[in-house]
Design a protein around this motif. Structure first.
Motif, mmCIF file in Angstrom:
data_model
loop_
_atom_site.group_PDB
_atom_site.id
_atom_site.type_symbol
_atom_site.label_atom_id
_atom_site.label_comp_id
_atom_site.label_asym_id
_atom_site.label_seq_id
_atom_site.Cartn_x
_atom_site.Cartn_y
_atom_site.Cartn_z
ATOM 1 N N LEU B 63 0.846 -1.202 0.000
ATOM 2 C CA LEU B 63 0.000 0.000 0.000
ATOM 3 C C LEU B 63 0.873 1.241 0.000
ATOM 4 O O LEU B 63 1.737 1.397 0.879
ATOM 5 C CB LEU B 63 -0.861 0.030 1.266
ATOM 6 C CG LEU B 63 -2.212 -0.672 1.262
ATOM 7 C CD1 LEU B 63 -2.110 -2.079 0.721
ATOM 8 C CD2 LEU B 63 -2.805 -0.670 2.664
ATOM 9 N N GLU B 64 0.642 2.119 -0.938
ATOM 10 C CA GLU B 64 1.438 3.348 -1.011
ATOM 11 C C GLU B 64 0.485 4.534 -1.102
ATOM 12 O O GLU B 64 -0.339 4.609 -2.001
ATOM 13 C CB GLU B 64 2.374 3.289 -2.217
ATOM 14 C CG GLU B 64 3.032 4.609 -2.590
ATOM 15 C CD GLU B 64 3.741 5.296 -1.425
ATOM 16 O OE1 GLU B 64 4.543 4.646 -0.746
ATOM 17 O OE2 GLU B 64 3.450 6.494 -1.180
ATOM 18 N N LYS B 65 0.635 5.494 -0.156
ATOM 19 C CA LYS B 65 -0.327 6.598 -0.138
ATOM 20 C C LYS B 65 -0.133 7.545 -1.320
ATOM 21 O O LYS B 65 -1.060 8.196 -1.760
ATOM 22 C CB LYS B 65 -0.278 7.360 1.182
ATOM 23 C CG LYS B 65 0.937 8.205 1.383
ATOM 24 C CD LYS B 65 0.803 9.021 2.673
ATOM 25 C CE LYS B 65 2.108 9.733 2.978
ATOM 26 N NZ LYS B 65 2.136 10.400 4.256
ATOM 27 N N ASN B 72 11.402 8.710 0.681
ATOM 28 C CA ASN B 72 12.860 8.788 0.736
ATOM 29 C C ASN B 72 13.518 7.949 -0.356
ATOM 30 O O ASN B 72 14.656 8.213 -0.732
ATOM 31 C CB ASN B 72 13.363 8.348 2.110
ATOM 32 C CG ASN B 72 12.896 9.298 3.196
ATOM 33 O OD1 ASN B 72 12.457 10.408 2.906
ATOM 34 N ND2 ASN B 72 12.979 8.875 4.432
ATOM 35 N N ALA B 73 12.777 6.964 -0.853
ATOM 36 C CA ALA B 73 13.316 6.121 -1.925
ATOM 37 C C ALA B 73 13.812 6.977 -3.090
ATOM 38 O O ALA B 73 14.850 6.685 -3.681
ATOM 39 C CB ALA B 73 12.249 5.146 -2.420
ATOM 40 N N GLY B 74 13.063 8.011 -3.430
ATOM 41 C CA GLY B 74 13.434 8.851 -4.568
ATOM 42 C C GLY B 74 14.125 10.134 -4.161
ATOM 43 O O GLY B 74 14.272 11.033 -4.987
ATOM 44 N N ASN B 76 17.078 10.171 -1.937
ATOM 45 C CA ASN B 76 18.366 10.010 -1.256
ATOM 46 C C ASN B 76 19.546 10.244 -2.191
ATOM 47 O O ASN B 76 19.397 10.391 -3.398
ATOM 48 C CB ASN B 76 18.449 8.629 -0.600
ATOM 49 C CG ASN B 76 18.356 7.527 -1.615
ATOM 50 O OD1 ASN B 76 19.321 7.244 -2.306
ATOM 51 N ND2 ASN B 76 17.180 6.930 -1.719
ATOM 52 N N THR B 77 20.738 10.264 -1.588
ATOM 53 C CA THR B 77 21.965 10.529 -2.362
ATOM 54 C C THR B 77 22.637 9.227 -2.810
ATOM 55 O O THR B 77 23.796 9.240 -3.215
ATOM 56 C CB THR B 77 22.939 11.403 -1.557
ATOM 57 O OG1 THR B 77 23.000 10.900 -0.226
ATOM 58 C CG2 THR B 77 22.477 12.835 -1.508
ATOM 59 N N THR B 78 21.947 8.127 -2.667
ATOM 60 C CA THR B 78 22.236 6.816 -3.275
ATOM 61 C C THR B 78 23.590 6.188 -2.913
ATOM 62 O O THR B 78 24.136 5.424 -3.680
ATOM 63 C CB THR B 78 22.134 6.858 -4.830
ATOM 64 O OG1 THR B 78 23.307 7.462 -5.383
ATOM 65 C CG2 THR B 78 20.899 7.594 -5.301
#
Ligand SMILES: Cc1cc2nc3c(=O)[nH]c(=O)nc-3n(C[C@H](O)[C@H](O)[C@H](O)COP(=O)(O)OP(=O)(O)OC[C@H]3O[C@@H](n4cnc5c(N)ncnc54)[C@H](O)[C@@H]3O)c2cc1C
Ligand SMILES: [Zn+2]
Lengths: 105, 422
Positions: B63-65, B72-74, B76-78
């Motif tokens: 479930l993703e609102k 944060n998945a998209g 972050n500085t990876t």
């Protein structure tokens, strides 16, 4: 930039302050159970909304203040001295309760 | 799922690349599932994938609102590395790094994992000794670590401020060659596509608003797309964990939500081949160059608790000062974008993958700013915990009770103050 109305110095940028933490924490008596201590030291409400928190005016008067702030909008509704005695003296001197003077300029 | 391969790219080229399938389905929620995971970030998606792949549990919903990877998945500085010191973290992050090394093949999706080395500068003999100790610990545990002296460092990373005017003269660096970066969006999409291919339902625009309980058991979840019942429930919502915990009626957690900013510059020609970290005397800065040429960098959190996904200006200044002191050649480079994400900062800086007071609810949280590198292992062990109802020994100390046992996993030795961990 958050602007904090220090009861001693007036409106200052938050970069003059350091953030302390949750002001609702009350440490239990020294001989209280370890559960009570663990709860006070490690557990937080982590409110998404209005919370009371401590800040230290470290690049100003170096006093600790308690700020009432919304953690979602960052809007501040009150700033008062953290020390109860100082708070009472200040209120007696100005005839104001510090939370009345919260309007940002 | 149509596999990606050179042959398939060629074949679809004959029809102008227009005949590819949707990458994942957009299903309506079913009435009930075996497992529901709340949170469509990296940890939730990876968990769903490993539930299906490793444990054969496929009646799963995520479930993703908002939209996939919008948290944060998209943001972050990876940075991916495993140079941790504490035994629990050493084992966990090394397992994660090993999963990263084969992730593109495993998911049949190029996550652009680039093992370009993590180079952590030191500026004093004492810091060099501390780095040597850390890297010896890593080598004893069969990971990789190197110490670079100044000559080697100057050869490998020529553009740093080695001049006599440097506020903190550089003495050398501790390096993990297998560390690097990956493309964060690709990781979210790769896990989503692979989980979907096993039959996992990915439900976007589906916010969990309530948890219905019978005693100490979860029965169903109220969502913006209707009531969904489930046998088991997992929380993987990063900075929103305390909110959901309250919705479930469970009270307080050893977590505070703080925000962290990240920055990307206009694209430049190749300048920096490694991930560089600079931390001394209150400065904290890390930088790498993306494949598009943008300099991707960040620093400390914003210092006060916040649920606002936008950063403040003093940190912009702090980070810019760090950049100038270590890479003065960036002085005239323009910023393209900057943004913030809400971090689930824990009391000792280490995470939780554990059971909860409710018998069929499981918690995945407390990632501080290190949860990108953790995603594969986090999904791996969280799926294992949910499937078997008991933790693998590697995550046994990632539980909520460790503080009552007097067991802190505190890499920085900073004490129970979430804003001080990193
Ligand atoms: C600026 C920044 C830089 C970072 N840099 C690094 C780095 O270099 N290396 C590293 O290892 N880590 C880094 N991190 C940390 C890493 O990004 C996070 O720890 C990790 O992404 C968290 O896990 P996640 O992907 O599952 O979280 P998220 O992507 O935040 O996923 C949680 C999801 O839950 C959803 N959600 C919340 N509440 C509900 C609800 N009630 N119902 C339904 N859905 C809900 C949210 O919308 C969100 O999409 C960084 C983080 C930030 C913000
Ligand atoms: Zn002051």
């Amino acid at each position: 930039m958050i602007r904090i109305n220090c009861p001693f110095c007036g409106f200052r940028d938050h970069s003059e302050f350091t953030y302390g933490g949750d002001a609702s924490i009350v440490f239990p008596d020294l001989d209280a159970s370890s559960e009570a201590w663990i709860d006070a030291v490690f557990h937080r409400d982590n409110i998404d909304g209005v919370q009371r928190e401590t800040w230290h005016h470290v690049h100003g008067c170096r006093m600790w203040v308690v700020v009432t702030r919304d953690t979602v909008t960052h809007e501040i509704s009150a700033v008062e001295p953290a020390h109860q005695g100082i708070k009472l003296v200040l209120e007696a001197m100005t005839g104001l309760s510090s939370s009345d003077e919260d309007q940002q300029p | 799922m149509k596999r990606y391969s050179a042959w398939n790219v060629f074949r679809n080229g004959l029809s102008d690349q227009k005949k590819w399938d949707r990458v994942w389905r957009d299903p309506d929620p079913k009435k009930s599932y075996d497992v529901v995971i709340i949170g469509g970030g990296l940890h939730g998606l990876a968990t769903a994938y490993y539930l299906a792949k490793n444990h054969g549990i496929k009646k799963v919903a995520v479930l993703e609102k908002g939209w996939l990877g919008g948290g944060n998945a998209g943001r972050n500085t990876t940075i991916v590395r495993s140079n941790y010191m504490m035994p629990d973290n050493r084992r966990f992050y090394e397992h994660s790094l090993k999963l990263w090394e084969n992730l593109s093949h495993d998911l049949n999706f190029n996550v652009m994992f680039s093992q370009r080395s993590h180079v952590s500068l030191f500026h004093s003999p004492a810091a060099r000794d501390a780095a040597a100790r850390r890297y010896n610990t890593m080598r004893v545990m069969n990971s990789d670590g190197e110490l670079w002296d100044l000559n080697r460092l100057k050869r490998e990373v020529p553009h740093l401020n080695y001049g006599p005017d440097a506020r903190f003269p550089i003495l050398g660096a501790a390096v993990q060659p297998r560390a690097g970066t990956a493309r964060h969006d690709a990781v979210a999409w790769g896990y989503a596509r692979a989980a979907d291919s096993y039959g996992v339902d990915i439900l976007q625009n589906c916010e969990a608003t309530g948890v219905t309980r019978a005693g100490n058991q979860v029965v169903s979840i109220e969502t913006s797309r209707g009531l969904i019942s489930t046998k088991k429930l997992g929380f993987a919502v990063a900075g929103n964990t305390s909110r959901l915990w309250r919705i479930a009626g469970l009270g307080r957690l050893p977590i505070e939500s703080h925000k962290l900013q990240a920055f990307v510059s206009e694209p430049l020609k190749p300048l920096l081949d490694q991930v560089l970290a600079f931390g001394v005397g209150g400065a904290h800065f890390y930088i790498s160059q993306s494949d598009k040429g943008g300099m991707v960098f960040g620093g400390d959190i914003d210092w006060y608790k916040s649920y606002a996904q936008r950063g403040n200006l003093p940190i912009v200044q702090d980070v810019a000062e760090c950049a100038m002191s270590i890479l003065p050649c960036l002085g005239r480079v323009r910023l393209l974008r900057h943004w913030a994400g809400i971090m689930d900062m824990s009391m000792d800086g280490s995470p939780f993958i554990c059971k909860t007071p409710l018998s069929n609810l499981y918690l995945n949280a407390g990632w501080n700013y290190g949860g990108f590198k953790a995603s594969p292992a986090s999904g791996w062990f969280f799926a294992d915990l949910i499937a078997n109802d008991q933790p693998d020994p590697i995550i046994a100390n990632y539980d909520l009770d460790r503080f009552s046992r007097g067991y802190n996993i505190d890499e920085r030795g900073a004490g129970p103050d979430p804003k001080l961990h990193g």
